[in-house]
Write a protein that holds these residues in place. Structure first.
Motif, PDB file in Angstrom:
ATOM      1  N   PRO A 136       0.991  -1.127   0.106  1.00 53.88           N
ATOM      2  CA  PRO A 136      -0.100   0.076   0.032  1.00 53.88           C
ATOM      3  C   PRO A 136       0.802   1.226   0.069  1.00 53.88           C
ATOM      4  O   PRO A 136       1.900   1.259   0.417  1.00 53.88           O
ATOM      5  N   SER A 137       0.230   2.314  -0.674  1.00 54.16           N
ATOM      6  CA  SER A 137       0.962   3.603  -0.760  1.00 54.16           C
ATOM      7  C   SER A 137      -0.077   4.712  -0.328  1.00 54.16           C
ATOM      8  O   SER A 137      -1.407   4.639  -0.648  1.00 54.16           O
ATOM      9  N   ALA A 138       0.371   5.888   0.050  1.00 50.18           N
ATOM     10  CA  ALA A 138      -0.363   6.921   0.490  1.00 50.18           C
ATOM     11  C   ALA A 138      -1.001   7.391  -0.990  1.00 50.18           C
ATOM     12  O   ALA A 138      -0.297   7.633  -2.035  1.00 50.18           O
ATOM     13  N   THR A 139      -2.368   7.821  -1.002  1.00 48.78           N
ATOM     14  CA  THR A 139      -3.077   8.172  -2.262  1.00 48.78           C
ATOM     15  C   THR A 139      -4.008   9.239  -2.005  1.00 48.78           C
ATOM     16  O   THR A 139      -4.471   9.615  -0.827  1.00 48.78           O
ATOM     17  N   PRO A 140      -4.299  10.038  -2.936  1.00 47.98           N
ATOM     18  CA  PRO A 140      -5.329  11.231  -2.708  1.00 47.98           C
ATOM     19  C   PRO A 140      -6.614  10.567  -2.357  1.00 47.98           C
ATOM     20  O   PRO A 140      -7.537  11.590  -1.903  1.00 47.98           O
ATOM     21  N   LEU A 141      -6.986   9.405  -2.708  1.00 48.32           N
ATOM     22  CA  LEU A 141      -8.455   9.132  -2.287  1.00 48.32           C
ATOM     23  C   LEU A 141      -8.351   8.686  -0.927  1.00 48.32           C
ATOM     24  O   LEU A 141      -7.648   7.422  -0.604  1.00 48.32           O
ATOM     25  N   ALA A 142      -9.079   9.068   0.063  1.00 49.52           N
ATOM     26  CA  ALA A 142      -9.225   8.650   1.458  1.00 49.52           C
ATOM     27  C   ALA A 142      -9.729   7.285   1.784  1.00 49.52           C
ATOM     28  O   ALA A 142     -10.657   6.644   0.736  1.00 49.52           O
ATOM     29  N   ASP A 143      -9.143   6.419   2.393  1.00 49.63           N
ATOM     30  CA  ASP A 143      -9.504   4.973   2.818  1.00 49.63           C
ATOM     31  C   ASP A 143     -11.032   5.129   3.067  1.00 49.63           C
ATOM     32  O   ASP A 143     -11.646   6.011   3.834  1.00 49.63           O
ATOM     33  N   GLY A 144     -11.639   4.356   2.552  1.00 56.77           N
ATOM     34  CA  GLY A 144     -13.212   4.289   2.776  1.00 56.77           C
ATOM     35  C   GLY A 144     -14.217   3.602   1.841  1.00 56.77           C
ATOM     36  O   GLY A 144     -13.554   3.178   0.626  1.00 56.77           O
ATOM     37  N   ASP A 145     -15.522   3.471   2.008  1.00 51.49           N
ATOM     38  CA  ASP A 145     -16.326   3.054   1.020  1.00 51.49           C
ATOM     39  C   ASP A 145     -17.094   4.185  -0.015  1.00 51.49           C
ATOM     40  O   ASP A 145     -17.465   5.240   0.592  1.00 51.49           O
ATOM     41  N   TYR A 146     -16.988   3.936  -1.272  1.00 49.21           N
ATOM     42  CA  TYR A 146     -17.656   4.798  -2.100  1.00 49.21           C
ATOM     43  C   TYR A 146     -18.774   4.398  -2.929  1.00 49.21           C
ATOM     44  O   TYR A 146     -18.693   3.127  -3.087  1.00 49.21           O
ATOM     45  N   LEU A 147     -19.641   5.339  -3.335  1.00 45.88           N
ATOM     46  CA  LEU A 147     -20.627   4.895  -4.397  1.00 45.88           C
ATOM     47  C   LEU A 147     -20.413   5.151  -5.911  1.00 45.88           C
ATOM     48  O   LEU A 147     -19.650   6.464  -6.083  1.00 45.88           O
ATOM     49  N   GLY A 148     -20.392   4.443  -6.843  1.00 45.93           N
ATOM     50  CA  GLY A 148     -19.946   4.522  -8.324  1.00 45.93           C
ATOM     51  C   GLY A 148     -21.113   4.389  -9.127  1.00 45.93           C
ATOM     52  O   GLY A 148     -22.088   3.631  -8.895  1.00 45.93           O
ATOM     53  N   ASP A 149     -21.154   5.190 -10.269  1.00 42.57           N
ATOM     54  CA  ASP A 149     -22.255   5.259 -11.305  1.00 42.57           C
ATOM     55  C   ASP A 149     -21.614   4.620 -12.435  1.00 42.57           C
ATOM     56  O   ASP A 149     -20.877   5.230 -13.102  1.00 42.57           O
ATOM     57  N   ALA A 150     -21.747   3.297 -12.856  1.00 39.36           N
ATOM     58  CA  ALA A 150     -21.135   2.626 -14.119  1.00 39.36           C
ATOM     59  C   ALA A 150     -22.136   2.809 -15.211  1.00 39.36           C
ATOM     60  O   ALA A 150     -23.103   2.796 -15.134  1.00 39.36           O
ATOM     61  N   SER A 151     -21.540   3.390 -16.413  1.00 39.93           N
ATOM     62  CA  SER A 151     -22.299   3.731 -17.423  1.00 39.93           C
ATOM     63  C   SER A 151     -22.591   2.290 -18.201  1.00 39.93           C
ATOM     64  O   SER A 151     -21.822   1.235 -18.275  1.00 39.93           O
ATOM     65  N   PRO A 152     -23.643   2.467 -19.190  1.00 41.56           N
ATOM     66  CA  PRO A 152     -24.205   1.169 -19.674  1.00 41.56           C
ATOM     67  C   PRO A 152     -23.216   0.971 -21.148  1.00 41.56           C
ATOM     68  O   PRO A 152     -22.745   1.936 -21.545  1.00 41.56           O
ATOM     69  N   ALA A 153     -23.275  -0.328 -21.677  1.00 39.73           N
ATOM     70  CA  ALA A 153     -22.957  -0.519 -23.034  1.00 39.73           C
ATOM     71  C   ALA A 153     -23.434  -1.855 -23.521  1.00 39.73           C
ATOM     72  O   ALA A 153     -23.363  -2.900 -23.418  1.00 39.73           O
ATOM     73  N   PRO A 154     -24.900  -1.502 -23.993  1.00 37.14           N
ATOM     74  CA  PRO A 154     -25.965  -2.301 -24.616  1.00 37.14           C
ATOM     75  C   PRO A 154     -25.419  -3.161 -25.613  1.00 37.14           C
ATOM     76  O   PRO A 154     -25.648  -4.488 -25.707  1.00 37.14           O
TER      77      PRO A 154
END
Length: 288
Positions: free
Chosen positions: A172-190
């Motif tokens: 592991p390394s330090a990153t701009p995204l803090a540790d935690g759980d996030y919600l993502g919106d994934a686009s469709p590909a019909p």
């Protein structure tokens, strides 16, 4: 002169208006014409029978020489051209059709045996999966397409596990995204069988992971796919499906941009994921 013309001549010769001498002459002429006509019929029948025999001999030679699947129709080409309505046409066509169908089944069986042997001798599960995929490409509706699909899916799963073992997780390394759980919106590909999805994303110690539902290969139904990767100090994201190089994702997370693009091997379109919000802080104890 046709048979109908000969019959008309004979009827005319028997009418009372003809003299005996004329009727005698007509009878002689008629007999001669009938002899010629019957000879022609006999010759034509003999030629048709010879052509049919030659076609059957050609098929028999292919059967004896093990060359039956090499264009059986070529044996019938001469007969079909010379006698399109011949007495043996239906029988010869039926024989050719039956043998051609048998050859198709034989090729299917042989190709599946080759695919299984290739998979059994393959040096890796990924190579074995390619062997079975080749059979399904050549025979998409073949006799063993269902069994081949099951075997290919199993080898693909083994391939993913092999890739995971070959590519252990980085430190592991330090990153701009803090540790935690996030919600993502994934686009469709019909075109690829992928619908819009709301997905959970987990970040912890420079690692990132999420689960997305998509087909693992063409013609397979959508299934949950586990993505895992890393976030470097600049916020660049690199991920894959347990290290498999055919499933890759790249993106960037920072103060103003939080987007990742996934690419599946059988999908021409990239599937974008926008991180829309944080659900919880700290490292999650369970994968999403």
């Amino acid at each position: 002169m046709t048979l109908l013309s000969l019959r008309r001549l004979w009827a005319l010769a028997r009418t009372p208006c003809w003299r005996r001498r004329d009727r005698t002459l007509a009878a002689v002429i008629l007999a001669a014409l009938l002899l010629v006509y019957s000879g022609r019929l006999h010759a034509q029948g003999a030629a048709e029978a010879d052509a049919a025999a030659a076609a059957r001999a050609c098929i028999a030679a292919k059967q004896k020489g093990g060359d039956l699947c090499n264009d059986v129709g070529a044996c019938l080409a001469d007969y079909r051209k010379r006698f399109p309505n011949g007495a043996s046409r239906a029988d010869l066509d039926s024989t050719a059709g039956r043998l051609t169908l048998g050859c198709a089944f034989a090729r299917d069986e042989q190709s599946f045996d080759v695919a299984k042997s290739c998979a059994a001798a393959a040096s890796s599960a990924c190579a074995a999966q390619s062997c079975l995929a080749q059979y399904r490409r050549d025979f998409p509706t073949g006799l063993h397409s269902s069994e081949a699909l099951q075997l290919e899916t199993a080898r693909l799963q083994d391939c993913v596990r092999e890739s995971e073992r070959a590519n252990p997780r980085a430190a592991p390394s330090a990153t701009p995204l803090a540790d935690g759980d996030y919600l993502g919106d994934a686009s469709p590909a019909p075109a690829c069988g992928v619908v819009r999805q709301r997905i959970d994303i987990s970040a912890c110690g420079g690692r990132i992971q999420w689960r997305h539902k998509a087909p693992l290969a063409a013609s397979l139904p959508p299934a949950p796919v586990q993505w895992e990767g890393e976030i470097d100090a600049s916020g660049d994201v690199r991920a894959s499906v347990r290290g498999n190089a055919s499933f890759v994702a790249h993106g960037h997370v920072g103060a103003t941009e939080r987007r990742i693009e996934m690419r599946y091997p059988d999908c021409a379109s990239a599937i974008g994921v926008a991180i829309t919000g944080q659900l919880a802080s700290g490292c999650s104890q369970k994968p999403p």
